[in-house]
Write a protein that holds these residues in place. Sequence first.
Motif, PDB file in Angstrom:
ATOM      1  N   LEU A 293      24.118  29.181  -3.059  1.00 41.78           N
ATOM      2  CA  LEU A 293      24.527  29.387  -4.636  1.00 41.78           C
ATOM      3  C   LEU A 293      25.166  27.652  -4.925  1.00 41.78           C
ATOM      4  O   LEU A 293      24.741  26.985  -6.009  1.00 41.78           O
ATOM      5  CB  LEU A 293      25.376  30.083  -4.705  1.00 41.78           C
TER       6      LEU A 293
ATOM      7  N   VAL B 133      27.461  43.635  -7.306  1.00 43.29           N
ATOM      8  CA  VAL B 133      26.927  42.294  -6.364  1.00 43.29           C
ATOM      9  C   VAL B 133      28.227  41.144  -7.182  1.00 43.29           C
ATOM     10  O   VAL B 133      28.027  41.082  -8.375  1.00 43.29           O
ATOM     11  CB  VAL B 133      25.759  41.806  -6.531  1.00 43.29           C
TER      12      VAL B 133
ATOM     13  N   PRO C 198      21.767  37.345  -2.939  1.00 42.09           N
ATOM     14  CA  PRO C 198      23.174  37.324  -2.896  1.00 42.09           C
ATOM     15  C   PRO C 198      23.599  38.393  -1.827  1.00 42.09           C
ATOM     16  O   PRO C 198      22.869  39.388  -1.752  1.00 42.09           O
ATOM     17  CB  PRO C 198      23.579  37.468  -4.241  1.00 42.09           C
ATOM     18  N   THR C 199      24.559  38.371  -1.392  1.00 38.56           N
ATOM     19  CA  THR C 199      25.151  39.211  -0.550  1.00 38.56           C
ATOM     20  C   THR C 199      25.296  40.497  -1.367  1.00 38.56           C
ATOM     21  O   THR C 199      26.047  40.653  -2.111  1.00 38.56           O
ATOM     22  CB  THR C 199      26.565  39.074   0.179  1.00 38.56           C
ATOM     23  N   GLY C 200      24.879  41.648  -0.725  1.00 38.80           N
ATOM     24  CA  GLY C 200      24.682  42.941  -1.313  1.00 38.80           C
ATOM     25  C   GLY C 200      23.607  43.412  -2.274  1.00 38.80           C
ATOM     26  O   GLY C 200      23.433  44.392  -2.640  1.00 38.80           O
ATOM     27  N   GLY C 201      22.919  42.111  -2.447  1.00 40.75           N
ATOM     28  CA  GLY C 201      21.657  42.382  -3.164  1.00 40.75           C
ATOM     29  C   GLY C 201      20.333  42.332  -2.685  1.00 40.75           C
ATOM     30  O   GLY C 201      20.540  41.820  -1.656  1.00 40.75           O
ATOM     31  N   ILE C 202      19.298  42.741  -3.191  1.00 40.11           N
ATOM     32  CA  ILE C 202      17.961  42.737  -2.631  1.00 40.11           C
ATOM     33  C   ILE C 202      17.137  42.018  -3.521  1.00 40.11           C
ATOM     34  O   ILE C 202      15.704  42.243  -3.251  1.00 40.11           O
ATOM     35  CB  ILE C 202      17.447  43.976  -2.196  1.00 40.11           C
ATOM     36  N   THR C 203      17.411  41.381  -4.613  1.00 36.29           N
ATOM     37  CA  THR C 203      16.400  40.624  -5.196  1.00 36.29           C
ATOM     38  C   THR C 203      16.872  39.057  -4.902  1.00 36.29           C
ATOM     39  O   THR C 203      17.565  38.496  -5.094  1.00 36.29           O
ATOM     40  CB  THR C 203      16.894  40.723  -6.859  1.00 36.29           C
TER      41      THR C 203
ATOM     42  N   ILE D 148      35.294  28.655   2.303  1.00 40.43           N
ATOM     43  CA  ILE D 148      34.936  29.224   3.564  1.00 40.43           C
ATOM     44  C   ILE D 148      35.308  28.322   4.669  1.00 40.43           C
ATOM     45  O   ILE D 148      35.299  26.990   4.611  1.00 40.43           O
ATOM     46  CB  ILE D 148      33.636  29.347   3.500  1.00 40.43           C
TER      47      ILE D 148
ATOM     48  N   PRO E  88      30.548  34.110  -5.598  1.00 35.01           N
ATOM     49  CA  PRO E  88      31.857  33.862  -4.754  1.00 35.01           C
ATOM     50  C   PRO E  88      33.094  33.693  -5.473  1.00 35.01           C
ATOM     51  O   PRO E  88      33.107  32.930  -6.632  1.00 35.01           O
ATOM     52  CB  PRO E  88      31.080  32.404  -4.250  1.00 35.01           C
TER      53      PRO E  88
ATOM     54  N   LEU F 120      34.127  29.086  -3.991  1.00 38.27           N
ATOM     55  CA  LEU F 120      33.869  29.246  -2.689  1.00 38.27           C
ATOM     56  C   LEU F 120      34.905  28.629  -1.792  1.00 38.27           C
ATOM     57  O   LEU F 120      35.409  27.619  -2.068  1.00 38.27           O
ATOM     58  CB  LEU F 120      32.569  28.741  -2.442  1.00 38.27           C
TER      59      LEU F 120
ATOM     60  N   GLY G  65      17.253  29.788 -10.092  1.00 38.35           N
ATOM     61  CA  GLY G  65      17.095  31.082  -9.919  1.00 38.35           C
ATOM     62  C   GLY G  65      15.646  31.769 -10.269  1.00 38.35           C
ATOM     63  O   GLY G  65      14.863  31.166  -9.701  1.00 38.35           O
ATOM     64  N   TRP G  66      15.772  32.704 -10.973  1.00 33.94           N
ATOM     65  CA  TRP G  66      14.612  33.654 -11.261  1.00 33.94           C
ATOM     66  C   TRP G  66      13.477  32.908 -11.965  1.00 33.94           C
ATOM     67  O   TRP G  66      12.278  33.230 -11.791  1.00 33.94           O
ATOM     68  CB  TRP G  66      15.006  34.786 -12.053  1.00 33.94           C
TER      69      TRP G  66
ATOM     70  N   THR H  75      17.025  35.432  -5.164  1.00 31.04           N
ATOM     71  CA  THR H  75      17.674  34.758  -6.415  1.00 31.04           C
ATOM     72  C   THR H  75      17.806  33.255  -6.079  1.00 31.04           C
ATOM     73  O   THR H  75      17.885  32.358  -6.898  1.00 31.04           O
ATOM     74  CB  THR H  75      18.777  35.409  -6.977  1.00 31.04           C
ATOM     75  N   PHE H  76      17.703  32.855  -4.796  1.00 31.21           N
ATOM     76  CA  PHE H  76      17.962  31.422  -4.145  1.00 31.21           C
ATOM     77  C   PHE H  76      17.045  31.061  -3.516  1.00 31.21           C
ATOM     78  O   PHE H  76      16.383  31.701  -2.639  1.00 31.21           O
ATOM     79  CB  PHE H  76      19.320  31.200  -3.882  1.00 31.21           C
TER      80      PHE H  76
ATOM     81  N   GLU I 130      22.303  36.717 -13.216  1.00 33.37           N
ATOM     82  CA  GLU I 130      21.213  36.927 -12.424  1.00 33.37           C
ATOM     83  C   GLU I 130      21.675  37.519 -11.044  1.00 33.37           C
ATOM     84  O   GLU I 130      21.078  38.597 -10.502  1.00 33.37           O
ATOM     85  CB  GLU I 130      20.226  35.663 -12.148  1.00 33.37           C
TER      86      GLU I 130
ATOM     87  N   GLU J 195      18.451  43.671  -8.176  1.00 33.85           N
ATOM     88  CA  GLU J 195      18.592  45.218  -7.443  1.00 33.85           C
ATOM     89  C   GLU J 195      19.485  44.843  -6.180  1.00 33.85           C
ATOM     90  O   GLU J 195      19.696  44.135  -5.540  1.00 33.85           O
ATOM     91  CB  GLU J 195      17.272  45.513  -6.871  1.00 33.85           C
ATOM     92  N   LYS J 196      20.257  46.137  -6.213  1.00 31.23           N
ATOM     93  CA  LYS J 196      21.444  46.343  -5.045  1.00 31.23           C
ATOM     94  C   LYS J 196      20.699  46.909  -3.825  1.00 31.23           C
ATOM     95  O   LYS J 196      19.895  47.846  -4.009  1.00 31.23           O
ATOM     96  CB  LYS J 196      22.736  47.130  -5.801  1.00 31.23           C
ATOM     97  N   ALA J 197      21.453  46.391  -2.801  1.00 33.69           N
ATOM     98  CA  ALA J 197      20.866  47.267  -1.400  1.00 33.69           C
ATOM     99  C   ALA J 197      21.705  48.690  -1.556  1.00 33.69           C
ATOM    100  O   ALA J 197      22.571  48.693  -2.238  1.00 33.69           O
ATOM    101  CB  ALA J 197      21.639  46.290  -0.230  1.00 33.69           C
TER     102      ALA J 197
ATOM    103  N   LYS K   5      29.071  33.614   3.527  1.00 37.87           N
ATOM    104  CA  LYS K   5      29.335  32.105   3.581  1.00 37.87           C
ATOM    105  C   LYS K   5      28.287  31.414   3.234  1.00 37.87           C
ATOM    106  O   LYS K   5      28.099  30.562   2.289  1.00 37.87           O
ATOM    107  CB  LYS K   5      30.067  31.751   4.736  1.00 37.87           C
TER     108      LYS K   5
ATOM    109  N   VAL L  95      25.510  49.784  -2.280  1.00 40.32           N
ATOM    110  CA  VAL L  95      26.051  48.625  -2.906  1.00 40.32           C
ATOM    111  C   VAL L  95      26.260  48.903  -4.417  1.00 40.32           C
ATOM    112  O   VAL L  95      25.323  49.164  -4.967  1.00 40.32           O
ATOM    113  CB  VAL L  95      25.518  47.422  -2.744  1.00 40.32           C
TER     114      VAL L  95
ATOM    115  N   TYR M  46      25.539  32.693   1.654  1.00 38.71           N
ATOM    116  CA  TYR M  46      25.299  32.929   0.182  1.00 38.71           C
ATOM    117  C   TYR M  46      25.721  32.122  -0.632  1.00 38.71           C
ATOM    118  O   TYR M  46      25.438  31.492  -1.445  1.00 38.71           O
ATOM    119  CB  TYR M  46      25.570  34.504  -0.045  1.00 38.71           C
ATOM    120  N   GLY M  47      27.330  31.866  -0.181  1.00 39.41           N
ATOM    121  CA  GLY M  47      27.979  31.136  -1.185  1.00 39.41           C
ATOM    122  C   GLY M  47      27.495  29.678  -0.896  1.00 39.41           C
ATOM    123  O   GLY M  47      27.103  28.982  -2.166  1.00 39.41           O
TER     124      GLY M  47
END
Lengths: 361, 361
Positions: free
Chosen positions: A240, B313, A154-159, B183, B316, B181, A255-256, A161-162, B300, B305-307, A234, B310, A236-237
């Motif tokens: 999801l 997270v 997801p935006t802002g995340g580094i795990t 967009i 949308p 969402l 997801g996970w 998930t999708f 999830e 984890e966050k960047a 966008k 950040v 990321y949305g």
Amino acid sequence: MAAEIEPAVRVTVESLRAYGVEAFERAGLPPEGAAIVTEVQLEASLRGQPTHNVGSIPGYAKRIKAGGTNARPDIRVVRESGVHALVDGDNGQGQWVSVVATRLAMDKARATGIGVVGVRNSNHFGAAGHYAWMATQERLIGLCTTNGGLVLAPTGGITPTFGNNPLGVGIPARRHHPIVLDIAMSVVAQGKIALQIAEGKPIPPGWMVDKLGRPSTNPADFAEGFGVPIAGHKGYGLTLVMETLAGLLTGAAFGWDHSRERTRNFSNLADIGHFFLAINPALFLGEDEFLDRVDRMIDEVKAGEKAEGVAEVFAPGEPEMRARAHNLREGVPILPSTYRALLAFREEWGLATELEAVATA
Amino acid sequence: MAAEIEPAVRVTVESLRAYGVEAFERAGLPPEGAAIVTEVQLEASLRGQPTHNVGSIPGYAKRIKAGGTNARPDIRVVRESGVHALVDGDNGQGQWVSVVATRLAMDKARATGIGVVGVRNSNHFGAAGHYAWMATQERLIGLCTTNGGLVLAPTGGITPTFGNNPLGVGIPARRHHPIVLDIAMSVVAQGKIALQIAEGKPIPPGWMVDKLGRPSTNPADFAEGFGVPIAGHKGYGLTLVMETLAGLLTGAAFGWDHSRERTRNFSNLADIGHFFLAINPALFLGEDEFLDRVDRMIDEVKAGEKAEGVAEVFAPGEPEMRARAHNLREGVPILPSTYRALLAFREEWGLATELEAVATA
């Protein structure tokens, strides 16, 4: 895009088809399943699609033989109404399950105007565009998506998930080729990065990030890194939303659940989910009227002014549909690395089918 | 995103609502229409949406009064089945027509599991997210899109042929806020560029091109220039799909029909098309099971984890749903330029309603 392919070899459609069917039957699939999975992969090669094509045959065959996917699945409808069905793929090959599900959605759309089919307990279905294109062959609008192995955070995340959760949309036309949009929710599909590495080419900036989410062009970061969603938040949305339709709504894993450990280990069920929607334009307009309007839209796309240096503007999927017509006549273009892999696999499994080359670039 | 707003003034919900209703009734709308259009615009302001909010009230009211949209439309169902309807908006305000159409799609989804409603002969419907959010209020998945004035060219072309054709998707949750969402298929909505110019701020690179398709940050190029699709050819493909669903399928005007000359001239019907889809998750899963799965997905997203740098997270629409709850309590934030325009319009039309400011930043 078809233009990105530089074929070293063209192979006859017939020999490729026979090769796929033999490989999959040797792996354990019955004739119906072997024919369907081969056809989906062959069509991708005909469209000039650089990934999810006949190059996947050896890997799929090995996975089937190893029991990673079920060679004799009982693909069954769990719930059903005039407008929908929920299909359990029984861990069958995703292409087989998806062709069954697409046909079901199309049948319902012809009967009631709309068909929504959710699928659980399936596997990677190859190219989304194939199922969208199928709908156009009966003058229906087709939409499909899938979830899969985790490649986007997801935006802002580094795990991650999708999945890259591709969207396929098919729109029938009359004078023109059908419109077939097939887009991953990552800037490029992971398979394309893998192909770039396999072909010994550099990875362009913007295609991937390392495991800490930092932009990377280093092939060594591919295994633990992940992809970049299109258009930032966008994309990321959108991914999801695709995860929700294909995974959450269908009762599939999501997801996970789809951690790399799980999806890369043959002993676990992938439990991939898919979503197929077919809409009959006759719900709203006379069928010819809709097709005429699609033709007019394509006419406008092609008749508009062009940017400097651009010779022609295309509808989505038009280069691929043209490539398909060309390749049906001239033979199927195969990338050098793919061709070598198919020959090696033929030797490894002792397949009888020879790939008949028709031209060399 | 809500964070982009720097409110100069907070106004009470009640006074804004009364202001909108009075303005629209003075323009000629009956109470039902005035209430609906006001509510859609007010909800956008509550979410902190920088465009398509209460700032549009003066322009809409003037257009209605001038006869650009039909103040007393006969919004009627042209064709209908258990799963679909085709609605003719009779050139009514897009928000009014769209709330009627969304309710229809939701009614059908509750009854048969799915509802598809196409709309022709409508006008700009405001924020797509509103109709998607409406569906979530009854635990349905909602999807909507619209076509509109031409702001995007196909990849390789420089003739605007598509609207920015926003996509709204709403996904209900249980513990969490619903996912919403919303967009545009352009990097930013045209309204946001116009707002940037109105606020006297520079236009960031990548937001628009001049009339020859060359990147531009010059406000003077806005009138004849056009927008940039998200994600290159993928965004072009997506906007074409939205045009097909909202415009082609519904019998509305589409493509070059929506030339600027036409849409900017009040004497022409805009004939905008919309598309609304509602899916009842109970078709596939127990309702609670679906909502639990959505909650788990959001968990999830937020637990990963966050960047670097950040703090949180978001799902949308989460910042907007939080802003909504906050603004319902604290008053609706209004941008300085919007506030001035609302006051000027009040004076111009001699409205009785006073905007009650509750705080000044």
